[in-house]
Write an enzyme that holds these catalytic residues in place. Structure first.
Site, PDB file in Angstrom:
ATOM      1  N   ASP A  24       0.834  -1.190   0.000  1.00 35.56           N
ATOM      2  CA  ASP A  24       0.000   0.000   0.000  1.00 35.56           C
ATOM      3  C   ASP A  24       0.875   1.248   0.000  1.00 35.56           C
ATOM      4  OD1 ASP A  24      -2.771   1.101   0.352  1.00 35.56           O
ATOM      5  OD2 ASP A  24      -1.900   1.877   2.201  1.00 35.56           O
TER       6      ASP A  24
ATOM      7  N   GLU B 110      15.071 -14.406  -0.728  1.00 39.87           N
ATOM      8  CA  GLU B 110      15.321 -15.564   0.122  1.00 39.87           C
ATOM      9  C   GLU B 110      14.215 -16.615  -0.026  1.00 39.87           C
ATOM     10  OE1 GLU B 110      16.192 -14.774   4.223  1.00 39.87           O
ATOM     11  OE2 GLU B 110      17.007 -12.771   3.756  1.00 39.87           O
TER      12      GLU B 110
END
Length: 557
Positions: free
Chosen positions: A210, A265
Site C-alpha cells: 500500500d 530468500e
C-alpha cells in the site's frame, strides 16, 4: 508452510511476468458465518470460482487486526487476523486451498502507517524518552501553536494532529487514527521486514504494498509547494498542493532493495507496489527498474481512465519512455476507484477487459469485474468510507465499488450465509447494501448462459493466460495519427509471432476502415483470433471494418 513455487519444483520463478492477479476485498467477497461481513472462510468457499477464471494469483486486501477506521488499512497487529475475518488457522487453510487449486496468494502490506491502537504507537505517545518514542513522526508546534508545516492529509484537513501528553504533533498522511511510522529509524525498518518474514514463513507468494512511495518523509519538514490551479480538485483540499516533501524521498529506493533481498530468500515470491502521487509514472518505473527493487507496480493513471483512446495511448507511451527494464501491473478497477463498467460505460465493459488483456505487463482484476458489475449508487446514510463521508457530495468516496459480491439472485445476492439462532434462520444485514442493479449479473445467473459476460470473460482471460506473446511479448504502440479517430492499437511481438490488437473506443454506429498492412511492416495476410469479446473476421489481405465498441486481435503473417 511453503509458497506455491516451493511446492512445485517445475514452477517458473518469474510466473508474475504477464500474470493476472484477482483482487479480493475480504469484507465484501463472501460472508460464511452470517454476520454481514465477508470473512476468510467465505473466501475459501468461493476459491473454485476464482480458479475457474484462469488467474494466476489472488491479492487479499487487509484482514489484519484493526479498529477498522479505514477498514483494515489501519493495522493494529501486523501478525494476526482480525476476529471478524476469522483466525490465523483460517488463513493457513486458505493458503493451502488456493495452492491446491494452482492459485498463488498475495497479501496487502500497509507499512507506511499503523493504527493509533497499535502497541507501538501507544508506547510512542507516552513520552519523548521511551524505547519507541521516535518510531513515529513527531514534531514540535510552531511558535504560534500551528502544525510544523502545511502538509495535507488524503481524507481532508491537515496531516498533523496535536497530542497533549507529548505536546507535539504527529504526522498522518491519511486519517488522524493512522499515524505515520518513522522510516528514518533503523528499528522501524527492521521491524517491518520482520513482519514480512512472518507471512513469508506462512507460505504467501508475495505482497501488494500500500502507498509504497509514502515510507519516508523529508526530515526538514519542508512545506509542500502549491499545485498549479489546473491540477486542483476543488472538493479535495490535499489536491491544492504538490506532494513533494511528504512522500517519494530518495531513501525509499534503498529500502525497496532491502525488501527485494528478503523476497529473494523465498524464490518465486513477488511484489507489487501501489504508487500514488502527482506524477506517478516515473516513480513507478524507478521503483521497478532492474532486478533489485519491486517486481512490478501500478498507478492510478489507468484506474482513472474513462476509455479515451488518446489518453490511453499517452499513459502507455509515457511509461514506455521510462525504459525497458521496468514492469507495470495494469488495472482498470480496484477498491479505491469507480468500477470500469461505469467509468468506461456498461456497454463497453467487455471491451475494457479486452483492452486490458492486450497490454504488456501484469494485470489486476477486481472482484466482480469478471461479471461486468457497474458501480453501486449509495445514499449518504449508507456510507461507511470516511473519505466519502468527509467530502460528500463532491466526492462520494469508495463504497460504490465495495458493495458485496453477488453470487445468486436472492435479496442479498447470496453474500451472507444465514445465521441460525435456536434453529431459526435470521437474515444478516450486509455491511454495505447489495446493489439491486447488480443482482441480474450474479454468478449463478451468468453460469447458466454460454454467452454471458462471465463466460466471455473466462474465455478471454484463459486465452491471455496461455498466450506467450500477450504475457511476455514486446509492445509497439501505434500513434493515434496513424489510426481512425477513437481507435487504440498496438502490436504485441515475440520472436516471429505478432499480434495486432485493435479496439474502437468511440461511439455511434459508423465503422472505421483499417488496413493492417499500413500499421506493421511486412504483412501479407492476417487471421482473426476468435475469442469472446473480440469481433472475428476472415483471413484476409483487404482493409477491414471496425465498429465502435468492438475489438479485433489479428495474428499477422
Amino acid at each position: 508452510m511453503m509458497s506455491l513455487s516451493q511446492l512445485d519444483p517445475h514452477a517458473r520463478l518469474d510466473w508474475w511476468r504477464g500474470a493476472t492477479i484477482y483482487q479480493i476485498y475480504p469484507r465484501s467477497f463472501m460472508d460464511a458465518n452470517g454476520d454481514g461481513i465477508g470473512d476468510l472462510a467465505g473466501i475459501i468457499e468461493r476459491l473454485p470460482h476464482v480458479a475457474s477464471l484462469g488467474v494466476d494469483a489472488i491479492w487479499l486486501s487487509p484482514f489484519f487486526t484493526s479498529p477498522m477506521k479505514d477498514f483494515g488499512y489501519d493495522v493494529a497487529d501486523y501478525r494476526d487476523v482480525d476476529p471478524m475475518f476469522g483466525h490465523l488457522d483460517d488463513f493457513k487453510r486458505l493458503v493451502s486451498q488456493a495452492h491446491q487449486l494452482g492459485v498463488r496468494v498475495i497479501i496487502d502490506q500497509v507499512l507506511s502507517h499503523s493504527s493509533d491502537q497499535h502497541v507501538w504507537f501507544q508506547q510512542s505517545r507516552k513520552d519523548r524518552h521511551n524505547a519507541k518514542a521516535d518510531w513515529y513522526v513527531w514534531a514540535d508546534p510552531l511558535p504560534d501553536g500551528n502544525p510544523p508545516n502545511n502538509w495535507m492529509a488524503a481524507f481532508s484537513g491537515r496531516a498533523w494532529t496535536f497530542d497533549a501528553k507529548r505536546r507535539q504533533y504527529y504526522l498522518h498522511n491519511f486519517l488522524a487514527s493512522q499515524p505515520d511510522l518513522n522510516f528514518h529509524h533503523p528499528e522501524v525498518r527492521q521491524a517491518q521486514l520482520d513482519n514480512l518474514r512472518f507471512w513469508l514463513d506462512l507460505g504467501v507468494d508475495g505482497f501488494r504494498f500500500d502507498v509504497v512511495n509514502y515510507y519516508f518523509h523529508d526530515r526538514a519538514l519542508t512545506d509542500n509547494p502549491a499545485m498549479p490551479r489546473e491540477g486542483v480538485n476543488p472538493g479535495n483540499p490535499q489536491s491544492y498542493q504538490r506532494m513533494q516533501h511528504n512522500i517519494e524521498q530518495p531513501e525509499n529506493l534503498a529500502y525497496l532493495e532491502r525488501i527485494r533481498d528478503l523476497l529473494d530468500e523465498y524464490p518465486g515470491t513477488t511484489s507489487v507496489g501501489e504508487i500514488a502521487g502527482n506524477d506517478p509514472l516515473p516513480t513507478m518505473a524507478a521503483y521497478t527498474a532492474g532486478q533489485h527493487r519491486l517486481h512490478m507496480a501500478y498507478t492510478f493513471d489507468l484506474l482513472n481512465s474513462d476509455g479515451d483512446a488518446r489518453a490511453l495511448y499517452d499513459v502507455l507511451t509515457r511509461f514506455a519512455e521510462q525504459g525497458e527494464d521496468t514492469w507495470p501491473c495494469w488495472a482498470l478497477s480496484n477498491h479505491d476507484v469507480e468500477r470500469s463498467a461505469t467509468s468506461w460505460g456498461e456497454s463497453r465493459a467487455l471491451l475494457a477487459l479486452t483492452v486490458l488483456c492486450s497490454l504488456r505487463g501484469s494485470l489486476c482484476l477486481y472482484q466482480g469485474e469478471e461479471l461486468g458489475l457497474p458501480e453501486a449508487e449509495l445514499a449518504f446514510e449508507d456510507l461507511q468510507d470516511p473519505f466519502g463521508i468527509n467530502l460528500w457530495p463532491e466526492i462520494k468516496g469508495r463504497d460504490g465499488c465495495r458493495t458485496p459480491m453477488v453470487w445468486d439472485d436472492s435479496p442479498d445476492g447470496g453474500f451472507s450465509r444465514r445465521a441460525t439462532k435456536s434453529g431459526v434462520e435470521a437474515e444478516a444485514t450486509p455491511w454495505l447494501p447489495v446493489s439491486p442493479r447488480q443482482l441480474p449479473l450474479s454468478v449463478a445467473q451468468q453460469e447458466r448462459r454460454d454467452d454471458s459476460f462471465l463466460s466471455r470473460a473466462r474465455r478471454l482471460l484463459r486465452y491471455r493466460g496461455t498466450s506467450q506473446v500477450l504475457r511476455e511479448g514486446d509492445q509497439i504502440l501505434i500513434a493515434p495519427e496513424r489510426l481512425p479517430d477513437d481507435v487504440f492499437a498496438s502490436v504485441r511481438q515475440q520472436g516471429a509471432q505478432r499480434l495486432l490488437c485493435l479496439a474502437h473506443l468511440g461511439a455511434g454506429d459508423t465503422p472505421s476502415v483499417i488496413d493492417p498492412s499500413q500499421l506493421a511492416p511486412d504483412i501479407t495476410t492476417w487471421t482473426a483470433i476468435e475469442i469472446a469479446g473480440v469481433t472475428a473476421t476472415h483471413t484476409s489481405h483487404h482493409p477491414l471494418s471496425l465498429m465502435p465498441g468492438s475489438a479485433m486481435w489479428l495474428a499477422l503473417n
